[in-house]
Design a protein around this motif. Sequence first.
Motif, PDB file in Angstrom:
ATOM      1  N   PHE A  76      30.914  18.155  24.075  1.00  0.00           N
ATOM      2  CA  PHE A  76      31.911  17.046  23.954  1.00  0.00           C
ATOM      3  C   PHE A  76      33.451  17.095  24.181  1.00  0.00           C
ATOM      4  O   PHE A  76      33.715  16.307  24.502  1.00  0.00           O
ATOM      5  N   GLU A  77      33.682  18.603  24.221  1.00  0.00           N
ATOM      6  CA  GLU A  77      35.130  18.718  24.746  1.00  0.00           C
ATOM      7  C   GLU A  77      35.297  18.775  26.118  1.00  0.00           C
ATOM      8  O   GLU A  77      36.405  18.206  26.806  1.00  0.00           O
ATOM      9  N   HIS A  78      34.234  19.206  26.866  1.00  0.00           N
ATOM     10  CA  HIS A  78      34.450  19.386  28.369  1.00  0.00           C
ATOM     11  C   HIS A  78      33.600  18.569  29.368  1.00  0.00           C
ATOM     12  O   HIS A  78      33.781  18.614  30.563  1.00  0.00           O
ATOM     13  N   LEU A  79      32.628  17.572  28.693  1.00  0.00           N
ATOM     14  CA  LEU A  79      31.766  16.741  29.566  1.00  0.00           C
ATOM     15  C   LEU A  79      32.179  15.242  29.270  1.00  0.00           C
ATOM     16  O   LEU A  79      32.762  14.860  28.047  1.00  0.00           O
ATOM     17  N   SER A  80      31.852  14.582  30.075  1.00  0.00           N
ATOM     18  CA  SER A  80      32.207  13.207  29.814  1.00  0.00           C
ATOM     19  C   SER A  80      31.192  12.413  29.055  1.00  0.00           C
ATOM     20  O   SER A  80      30.181  12.766  28.721  1.00  0.00           O
ATOM     21  N   GLN A  81      31.491  11.331  28.557  1.00  0.00           N
ATOM     22  CA  GLN A  81      30.751  10.444  27.828  1.00  0.00           C
ATOM     23  C   GLN A  81      29.335  10.014  28.596  1.00  0.00           C
ATOM     24  O   GLN A  81      28.265  10.077  27.927  1.00  0.00           O
ATOM     25  N   ARG A  82      29.570   9.887  29.942  1.00  0.00           N
ATOM     26  CA  ARG A  82      28.379   9.640  30.815  1.00  0.00           C
ATOM     27  C   ARG A  82      27.504  10.986  30.594  1.00  0.00           C
ATOM     28  O   ARG A  82      26.216  10.687  30.732  1.00  0.00           O
ATOM     29  N   SER A  83      28.110  12.057  31.074  1.00  0.00           N
ATOM     30  CA  SER A  83      27.028  13.203  31.069  1.00  0.00           C
ATOM     31  C   SER A  83      26.560  13.496  29.645  1.00  0.00           C
ATOM     32  O   SER A  83      25.162  14.112  29.791  1.00  0.00           O
ATOM     33  N   ILE A  84      27.125  13.431  28.584  1.00  0.00           N
ATOM     34  CA  ILE A  84      26.475  13.385  27.361  1.00  0.00           C
ATOM     35  C   ILE A  84      25.358  12.542  27.245  1.00  0.00           C
ATOM     36  O   ILE A  84      24.359  12.860  26.699  1.00  0.00           O
ATOM     37  N   GLY A  85      25.609  11.167  27.647  1.00  0.00           N
ATOM     38  CA  GLY A  85      24.368  10.281  27.596  1.00  0.00           C
ATOM     39  C   GLY A  85      23.300  10.540  28.274  1.00  0.00           C
ATOM     40  O   GLY A  85      21.983  10.409  27.970  1.00  0.00           O
ATOM     41  N   CYS A  86      23.594  11.248  29.429  1.00  0.00           N
ATOM     42  CA  CYS A  86      22.503  11.798  30.413  1.00  0.00           C
ATOM     43  C   CYS A  86      21.948  12.886  29.801  1.00  0.00           C
ATOM     44  O   CYS A  86      20.499  12.946  29.856  1.00  0.00           O
ATOM     45  N   LEU A  87      22.464  13.789  29.058  1.00  0.00           N
ATOM     46  CA  LEU A  87      21.734  14.850  28.513  1.00  0.00           C
ATOM     47  C   LEU A  87      20.901  14.160  27.383  1.00  0.00           C
ATOM     48  O   LEU A  87      19.913  14.598  27.186  1.00  0.00           O
ATOM     49  N   MET A  88      21.301  13.101  26.623  1.00  0.00           N
ATOM     50  CA  MET A  88      20.479  12.828  25.484  1.00  0.00           C
ATOM     51  C   MET A  88      19.246  11.994  25.970  1.00  0.00           C
ATOM     52  O   MET A  88      18.297  12.055  25.553  1.00  0.00           O
ATOM     53  N   LEU A  89      19.401  11.415  27.185  1.00  0.00           N
ATOM     54  CA  LEU A  89      18.376  10.572  27.550  1.00  0.00           C
ATOM     55  C   LEU A  89      17.315  11.676  28.454  1.00  0.00           C
ATOM     56  O   LEU A  89      15.949  11.538  28.190  1.00  0.00           O
ATOM     57  N   LEU A  90      17.872  12.925  28.749  1.00  0.00           N
ATOM     58  CA  LEU A  90      16.839  13.755  29.229  1.00  0.00           C
ATOM     59  C   LEU A  90      16.325  14.381  28.015  1.00  0.00           C
ATOM     60  O   LEU A  90      14.997  14.621  28.398  1.00  0.00           O
ATOM     61  N   LEU A  91      16.695  14.789  27.062  1.00  0.00           N
ATOM     62  CA  LEU A  91      16.320  15.417  25.914  1.00  0.00           C
ATOM     63  C   LEU A  91      15.151  14.270  25.206  1.00  0.00           C
ATOM     64  O   LEU A  91      13.989  14.819  24.960  1.00  0.00           O
ATOM     65  N   GLY A  92      15.433  13.226  25.210  1.00  0.00           N
ATOM     66  CA  GLY A  92      14.844  12.156  24.873  1.00  0.00           C
ATOM     67  C   GLY A  92      13.283  11.889  25.920  1.00  0.00           C
ATOM     68  O   GLY A  92      12.118  11.462  25.180  1.00  0.00           O
ATOM     69  N   PHE A  93      13.619  11.941  27.064  1.00  0.00           N
ATOM     70  CA  PHE A  93      12.387  11.868  27.911  1.00  0.00           C
ATOM     71  C   PHE A  93      11.375  13.120  27.673  1.00  0.00           C
ATOM     72  O   PHE A  93      10.088  12.820  27.757  1.00  0.00           O
ATOM     73  N   LEU A  94      12.152  14.198  27.451  1.00  0.00           N
ATOM     74  CA  LEU A  94      10.984  15.365  27.134  1.00  0.00           C
ATOM     75  C   LEU A  94      10.150  15.043  25.834  1.00  0.00           C
ATOM     76  O   LEU A  94       8.899  15.605  25.965  1.00  0.00           O
ATOM     77  N   ALA A  95      10.645  14.147  25.065  1.00  0.00           N
ATOM     78  CA  ALA A  95       9.869  13.833  23.827  1.00  0.00           C
ATOM     79  C   ALA A  95       8.665  12.917  24.347  1.00  0.00           C
ATOM     80  O   ALA A  95       7.599  12.902  23.497  1.00  0.00           O
ATOM     81  N   THR A  96       8.670  12.392  25.318  1.00  0.00           N
ATOM     82  CA  THR A  96       7.571  11.450  25.794  1.00  0.00           C
ATOM     83  C   THR A  96       6.480  12.068  26.640  1.00  0.00           C
ATOM     84  O   THR A  96       5.476  11.387  26.923  1.00  0.00           O
ATOM     85  N   TRP A  97       6.553  13.464  27.043  1.00  0.00           N
ATOM     86  CA  TRP A  97       5.694  14.181  28.010  1.00  0.00           C
ATOM     87  C   TRP A  97       4.450  14.120  27.370  1.00  0.00           C
ATOM     88  O   TRP A  97       3.245  14.089  27.938  1.00  0.00           O
TER      89      TRP A  97
END
Length: 427
Positions: free
Chosen positions: A198-219
């Motif tokens: 949160f200190e070194h990444l942008s809001q967009r990057s954090i959002g992409c990380l959340m989307l990636l982890l959420g996508f893993l839950a659908t596999w």
Amino acid sequence: MSCRVSRSWLVVLPGCVGRLSRVVEVGTGSEGAIMIAKHTIRRNLNLDVLRIVAMLLIVACHATLHIPWLLNIDTVPLQYLPGWKSALAFLVVQYGQVGVSIFFMISGYFLVRKDFQVRRVFSTWFQMFCYSVLSFALILVARHRSLTLPDKVTELLQGEQLPHTIVTVLFPFLSNSYWFVTAYIVMLLVSPFLNCLFEHLSQRSIGCLMLLLGFLATWKLFNVSTPVWTNFTYAILGYVTGGWIRVYGRTMRMPAKPLLLTAIIAASTVVMTVFNHHAAERTTFTTFFAWETKIKPGIEVLPIVIAAAIVLLALEVDLSWIRGFPRALILRAAASTFGIYLIHENMFWYRIIWPTITGMMPTPDTFFDKLIVGAEIVLIIFIAAGAVSFVLDTLLVHPISRMMIAIVDTADRPRRGHEPIRHARRK
């Protein structure tokens, strides 16, 4: 702004500068839920109320799984029966994961701007250890006094099962006897690294990380056997989501925000219910993807979405008008939630609590009666376990935990007093 971690983490976080600050732990642990900073005048009760709601959802989930006239996993294999009633029963189970997600998110919300403290990890582990050992000791006393114990409890104390039981009792973290607490402790251990994101990444990057982890839950819905979605991944997504809500969500502007969040909760709930019903029908399509074996967890990303919407909604509510005894009662109930989990999910007590409670309650005939009796059982367990937790934590667990932490701090103070402060340089 640099990441705030203790000195011991500077060797592994070269990009972060440690800064000492006096803060209080207000995460999931029961003691931390009621600690208030010395200079804090006002405390928002919203997330304390959410802790209570989350634990009620978790207890309701376990009640649905263990009550004989519902899913009853204690005597028969879990049956995925077709029909809307079965779909709704599994919806309650899945809403238990909404409760778990809320706990992870609350922790991320409070800790994303906090220093890492080993005492948080220790106090959480120590509370789990005390509850595990004390429960085992009480069961041994009951057996020594020839009190009647359920067969499923007696089996844990006999033959080849006894050594395994002892290991599980003494090492609850390593044996994963409380999966939620194990995931939570690991989450605490990696929290300073997550805070650096949160200190070194942008809001967009954090959002992409959340989307990636959420996508893993659908596999799993595609019948893909994958180890990437685990309890640990689940906890990390919850923590990051809570941190995102703290850093960005409170200032997020959207039209008709409460209405939109409510619509997200309702739509996700409907999708989960329809999935449960359709998967249990065992059509050619659902059988191809083996959905009938995935009804219990369901669409695992949706409880996380629902939890995030609930947290955002809760932050919109003003509860500052609650004062006096009602306020103190909420704080005390919120502080007991962790203990409630450790009691009613203990390997001995859940084998005793559910048969005892359900044996005392009348067997309902209609669907409406099942809702009423089920709600009564959930409240009984919540209140009773909360009272026991209050006594144990106040008289035993927290005093010993504070004493042990004080001893370590006293022994470590001379070393820290002469230790030079090393500042990491950013390359």
